[in-house]
Design a protein around this motif. Structure first.
Motif, short mmCIF file in Angstrom:
data_model
loop_
_atom_site.label_atom_id
_atom_site.label_comp_id
_atom_site.label_asym_id
_atom_site.label_seq_id
_atom_site.Cartn_x
_atom_site.Cartn_y
_atom_site.Cartn_z
N GLY A 1 0.83 -1.20 0.00
CA GLY A 1 0.00 0.00 0.00
C GLY A 1 0.86 1.24 0.00
O GLY A 1 2.10 1.16 0.08
N LYS A 2 0.22 2.38 -0.11
CA LYS A 2 0.91 3.68 -0.09
C LYS A 2 0.46 4.44 1.15
O LYS A 2 -0.71 4.40 1.54
N ARG A 3 1.39 5.17 1.76
CA ARG A 3 1.10 6.02 2.91
C ARG A 3 1.71 7.40 2.65
O ARG A 3 2.89 7.49 2.30
N GLU A 4 0.90 8.45 2.80
CA GLU A 4 1.38 9.82 2.66
C GLU A 4 1.62 10.37 4.06
O GLU A 4 0.73 10.32 4.92
N VAL A 5 2.83 10.90 4.27
CA VAL A 5 3.22 11.34 5.60
C VAL A 5 3.73 12.78 5.56
O VAL A 5 4.58 13.12 4.73
N VAL A 6 3.19 13.61 6.45
CA VAL A 6 3.66 14.98 6.62
C VAL A 6 4.69 14.95 7.75
O VAL A 6 4.39 14.53 8.88
N GLU A 7 5.91 15.33 7.44
CA GLU A 7 6.97 15.38 8.45
C GLU A 7 7.05 16.81 8.98
O GLU A 7 7.21 17.76 8.20
N ARG A 8 6.91 16.96 10.30
CA ARG A 8 6.96 18.27 10.95
C ARG A 8 7.90 18.19 12.13
O ARG A 8 8.02 17.15 12.78
N PRO A 9 8.55 19.31 12.48
CA PRO A 9 9.39 19.31 13.68
C PRO A 9 8.52 19.25 14.94
O PRO A 9 7.30 19.47 14.89
N GLU A 10 9.15 18.93 16.05
CA GLU A 10 8.44 18.96 17.33
C GLU A 10 7.96 20.38 17.60
O GLU A 10 8.55 21.35 17.14
N THR A 11 6.88 20.49 18.36
CA THR A 11 6.26 21.76 18.67
C THR A 11 6.04 21.88 20.16
O THR A 11 5.80 20.88 20.83
N VAL A 12 6.15 23.10 20.68
CA VAL A 12 5.77 23.36 22.07
C VAL A 12 4.52 24.23 22.07
O VAL A 12 4.34 25.09 21.21
#
Length: 182
Positions: free
Chosen positions: A35-46
């Motif tokens: 299957g295919k998975r679309e992933v948004v990569e974001r930095p950690e947030t406070v």
């Protein structure tokens, strides 16, 4: 089926930006299909829940282009590598002009587990004092609200940013359980 792990067979970064990257993973599912998975990569947030000694919650009103409106949110921002608690103080100062005497870790959570890697760290900021430095790096309007009013605004839907809702409710639980009033 006990093991639900999906094995990444191949990963392609299809977009690299300042605030996020997007990748498409080809995965092998537990039953052997792919299957295919679309992933948004974001930095950690406070996300900071700043409460004054007289029971005011320091919210900020900020325009969010993704939903095309200004909204009330808790001060928040991205974490630089190795900076987690320091980022909370930096973002609070930059958005409100206040420095915390203490930062208490409330909880960490994932923002959108189905598509995003972002971890959100929630902090309670107390012992606030106004700094000489005024907010310069953000376009926000400070919006102090009485604590009980902020809770009503969560339950009425007036405050609807997920991290802000989680932060306010986590802080409320923490403060009630520690028998401390904001």
């Amino acid at each position: 089926m006990n093991d639900l792990t999906e094995k990444i067979l191949h990963s392609d970064t299809v977009y690299r930006g300042k605030a996020l990257n997007i990748r498409v993973d080809t995965v092998e599912l537990p039953d052997g299909r792919t299957g295919k998975r679309e992933v948004v990569e974001r930095p950690e947030t406070v996300v900071i829940v700043p409460v004054t000694t007289d029971g005011q919650l320091l919210l900020v009103r900020q325009y969010k282009i993704a939903i095309d409106q200004a909204m009330l949110v808790l001060p928040a921002g991205n974490v630089k590598p190795g900076e987690e608690p320091a980022a909370a103080g930096r973002k609070l100062l930059g958005q409100t002009g206040y420095k915390p005497e203490a930062l208490t870790t409330l909880v960490s959570l994932f923002s959108t587990t189905g598509i995003c890697s972002e971890t959100v760290h929630l902090f309670l900021a107390s012992g606030l004092r106004e700094a000489q430095q005024k907010p310069a790096d953000e376009v926000v309007a400070l919006a102090p609200v009485e604590w009980e009013q902020a809770l009503k605004m969560v339950w009425s839907g007036e405050i609807f940013d997920a991290a802000s809702v989680a932060g306010i409710l986590a802080a409320d639980s923490y403060l009630r359980n520690s028998r401390t009033t904001p």
